[in-house]
Structure formats: structure tokens, C-alpha cells
Scaffold this motif. Structure first.
Motif, short mmCIF file in Angstrom:
data_model
loop_
_atom_site.label_atom_id
_atom_site.label_comp_id
_atom_site.label_asym_id
_atom_site.label_seq_id
_atom_site.Cartn_x
_atom_site.Cartn_y
_atom_site.Cartn_z
N ARG A 1 0.82 -1.22 0.00
CA ARG A 1 0.00 0.00 0.00
C ARG A 1 0.85 1.27 0.00
O ARG A 1 0.34 2.37 -0.21
CB ARG A 1 -0.95 0.01 1.19
N HIS A 2 2.15 1.13 0.23
CA HIS A 2 3.04 2.29 0.22
C HIS A 2 3.67 2.54 -1.15
O HIS A 2 4.49 3.44 -1.30
CB HIS A 2 4.17 2.09 1.25
N THR A 3 3.29 1.74 -2.15
CA THR A 3 3.92 1.85 -3.46
C THR A 3 3.72 3.23 -4.08
O THR A 3 4.69 3.86 -4.55
CB THR A 3 3.37 0.76 -4.41
N LEU A 4 2.50 3.72 -4.11
CA LEU A 4 2.24 5.01 -4.74
C LEU A 4 2.98 6.14 -4.03
O LEU A 4 3.46 7.07 -4.68
CB LEU A 4 0.74 5.29 -4.77
N GLY B 1 4.42 18.60 13.74
CA GLY B 1 4.03 19.70 14.60
C GLY B 1 3.93 19.30 16.06
O GLY B 1 3.79 18.12 16.39
N PRO B 2 4.00 20.29 16.97
CA PRO B 2 4.03 19.98 18.41
C PRO B 2 2.75 19.34 18.92
O PRO B 2 2.80 18.49 19.81
CB PRO B 2 4.26 21.35 19.06
N ILE B 3 1.59 19.72 18.40
CA ILE B 3 0.33 19.17 18.90
C ILE B 3 0.23 17.69 18.54
O ILE B 3 -0.10 16.84 19.39
CB ILE B 3 -0.87 19.95 18.35
N ARG B 4 0.51 17.35 17.28
CA ARG B 4 0.45 15.95 16.87
C ARG B 4 1.53 15.14 17.56
O ARG B 4 1.30 13.98 17.92
CB ARG B 4 0.57 15.85 15.35
N SER B 5 2.71 15.71 17.73
CA SER B 5 3.78 14.99 18.41
C SER B 5 3.41 14.67 19.84
O SER B 5 3.70 13.58 20.35
CB SER B 5 5.08 15.80 18.36
N ALA B 6 2.75 15.62 20.51
CA ALA B 6 2.31 15.37 21.88
C ALA B 6 1.26 14.26 21.93
O ALA B 6 1.27 13.41 22.82
CB ALA B 6 1.76 16.66 22.49
N ALA B 7 0.35 14.26 20.94
CA ALA B 7 -0.67 13.20 20.88
C ALA B 7 -0.02 11.85 20.61
O ALA B 7 -0.44 10.82 21.18
CB ALA B 7 -1.69 13.53 19.80
N LEU B 8 1.00 11.83 19.76
CA LEU B 8 1.70 10.57 19.48
C LEU B 8 2.41 10.07 20.73
O LEU B 8 2.43 8.87 21.00
CB LEU B 8 2.68 10.77 18.32
N THR C 1 10.12 4.10 1.50
CA THR C 1 9.49 4.68 2.66
C THR C 1 8.17 3.98 2.91
O THR C 1 7.66 3.26 2.06
CB THR C 1 9.27 6.20 2.48
N GLY C 2 7.63 4.17 4.10
CA GLY C 2 6.36 3.54 4.46
C GLY C 2 5.89 4.13 5.77
O GLY C 2 6.13 5.30 6.04
N ASP C 3 5.25 3.33 6.58
CA ASP C 3 4.89 3.78 7.92
C ASP C 3 6.06 3.50 8.87
O ASP C 3 7.07 2.90 8.49
CB ASP C 3 3.62 3.08 8.39
N TRP C 4 5.90 3.92 10.12
CA TRP C 4 7.00 3.84 11.08
C TRP C 4 6.78 2.75 12.13
O TRP C 4 5.67 2.51 12.59
CB TRP C 4 7.11 5.16 11.85
N ILE C 5 7.88 2.13 12.52
CA ILE C 5 7.99 1.39 13.77
C ILE C 5 8.72 2.32 14.73
O ILE C 5 9.85 2.74 14.45
CB ILE C 5 8.81 0.10 13.60
N ILE C 6 8.11 2.64 15.84
CA ILE C 6 8.77 3.51 16.82
C ILE C 6 9.37 2.63 17.91
O ILE C 6 8.70 1.74 18.46
CB ILE C 6 7.78 4.52 17.41
N ALA D 1 3.24 4.02 13.63
CA ALA D 1 2.72 5.37 13.42
C ALA D 1 2.91 5.77 11.97
O ALA D 1 3.75 5.22 11.26
CB ALA D 1 3.42 6.37 14.34
N ARG D 2 2.12 6.74 11.54
CA ARG D 2 2.28 7.36 10.23
C ARG D 2 3.14 8.61 10.39
O ARG D 2 3.20 9.21 11.46
CB ARG D 2 0.93 7.73 9.63
N HIS D 3 3.79 9.03 9.29
CA HIS D 3 4.60 10.24 9.33
C HIS D 3 3.80 11.42 9.86
O HIS D 3 4.30 12.24 10.65
CB HIS D 3 5.09 10.58 7.91
N GLU D 4 2.55 11.52 9.43
CA GLU D 4 1.73 12.68 9.78
C GLU D 4 1.50 12.80 11.28
O GLU D 4 1.21 13.90 11.78
CB GLU D 4 0.39 12.59 9.06
#
Length: 206
Positions: free
Chosen positions: A93-96, A181-188, A155-160, A174-177
Motif C-alpha cells: 500500500r506504500h507503493t504510490l 508539529g508539536p500538537i500531533r507529536s504530543a498526541a503521538l 518509505t512507508g509507515d513507522w515502527i517507533i 505510526a504514520r509520518h503525519e
């Protein structure tokens, strides 16, 4: 959906630590690092069906298999996610996305490589309407993917994961998105705590 509550008569399951390790080991194909995979990541694999590509990448991180064709793992640079690391894993699914990265499609100006590829196909096959569409698709899609693969740039999704006492601890996907930004990073970061802190409290000292 977010406001749904668990019915009071719902069944509950509990596992001993040993049973949890055994369950993870079975689903993770007896990987020797199963005890260092969080239960949250384990559940994510069950839900997404990404077990094989994720384990392939973790095997590479553990030195059990040769380096894969994805990008090198790297640490997060800024709090709250630093000093955790992320490694890419690739599925079909990461091909495109990889094709877009190869030809710089989503990043505005600067598509010199794509322009050159289109011009080359037009010069060689533009006179033949039965040939040029296939030649163009092959150049952009097949050769583009081969170039990303050969350069170890998939590239693809992340293993943290986290590094502790010479070992890797695998926390979640996790996804790159999710780190933009700080708000999304805090949520992650909250997501990582929820999936991993109970098992690996030493990775979350504060």
C-alpha cells in the motif's frame, strides 16, 4: 463512536505476565525479541495485518537479517518524541507514496527527473500511440520503484522504538503525519505511553 462505553456485563480477559509473553511469541513467529515488543504494538499488528513486513524490518534492526531496502532508522530530534527512534517498514500500500517520492510529485517545483523521463519517452515512443503509454508506465512506475529499492530509499509507515541498555524496545506503529508539529507529536507521545509505559516504565521516566 468516541463516547461509547463498555457495557457493565461485558466479559473481561486477563493474562499473567508469562501468558502475555507466550501469546506475543506465538503471534510474532517465536521471535526472540517478542518480550521487547509492547502489547500495544502486538495488538496493532493483529489489527493491521502488517505482521510480516514489520517483523522483517525488526529482524534487520536486530541484526538477524541483512539490512532491508527501506530508509535507515533515525532518532526523533525534538521533544517530546526524542530520544525515541523510528524505522520505516514497507508494504504494497506504500507503493504510490514511493513513486511520488521518487519523482518529487508532492513537493511542488523541482521535478527535473520526471520532466526528463517524460521527454525521453516522448522522443523514443511518442510517434507510436500503441507503445508510448506502456513505455511511460514502465519508466515511471516499474523503474521508479526499482530505483528507490536499489538505493535503499523505500518509505512507508513507522515502527517507533527506544534504545535501552543495548537493546531495542518496540513501542508502536505510526504514520509520518502523526509526528508533524508539536500538537500531533504530543498526541503521538500519549499514544506511545498508552501502548508501552505499563510494560516498559523505564522508557518513560517522567
Amino acid at each position: 463512536m468516541a463516547n461509547q462505553t463498555i457495557p457493565p456485563d461485558a466479559g473481561k480477559m486477563s493474562f499473567t505476565h508469562e501468558q502475555l509473553i507466550q501469546l506475543k511469541s506465538e503471534v510474532l513467529l517465536d521471535a526472540p525479541y517478542a518480550s521487547r515488543v509492547s502489547f500495544g504494538l502486538f495488538l496493532r499488528l493483529v489489527m493491521t495485518g502488517d505482521t510480516i513486513p514489520v517483523l522483517r524490518q525488526i529482524d534487520a534492526l536486530e541484526g538477524r537479517k541483512p539490512r532491508s531496502t527501506v530508509k535507515e532508522p533515525s532518532p526523533f530530534k525534538h521533544p517530546p518524541l526524542a530520544p525515541f527512534w523510528h524505522a520505516h517498514y514497507f508494504t504494497s500500500r506504500h507503493t504510490l507514496r514511493n513513486i511520488g517520492e521518487r519523482w518529487n510529485i508532492a513537493r511542488g517545483p523541482g521535478n527535473d527527473d520526471l520532466g526528463a523521463a517524460l521527454n525521453a519517452v516522448a522522443e523514443q515512443h511518442g510517434h507510436d500511440p500503441d507503445v508510448w503509454p506502456g513505455a511511460l508506465a514502465h519508466r515511471v512506475f516499474i523503474e521508479g520503484m526499482n530505483e528507490r529499492t536499489n538505493a535503499n530509499r523505500l518509505t512507508g509507515d513507522w515502527i517507533i522504538f527506544a534504545k535501552h541498555d543495548g537493546q531495542n524496545y518496540y513501542l508502536d506503529l505510526a504514520r509520518h503525519e502523526e509526528a508533524q508539529g508539536p500538537i500531533r507529536s504530543a498526541a503521538l507521545m500519549q499514544k506511545l505511553r498508552a501502548s508501552s509505559a505499563a510494560e516498559f516504565p523505564f522508557l518513560f521516566p517522567d
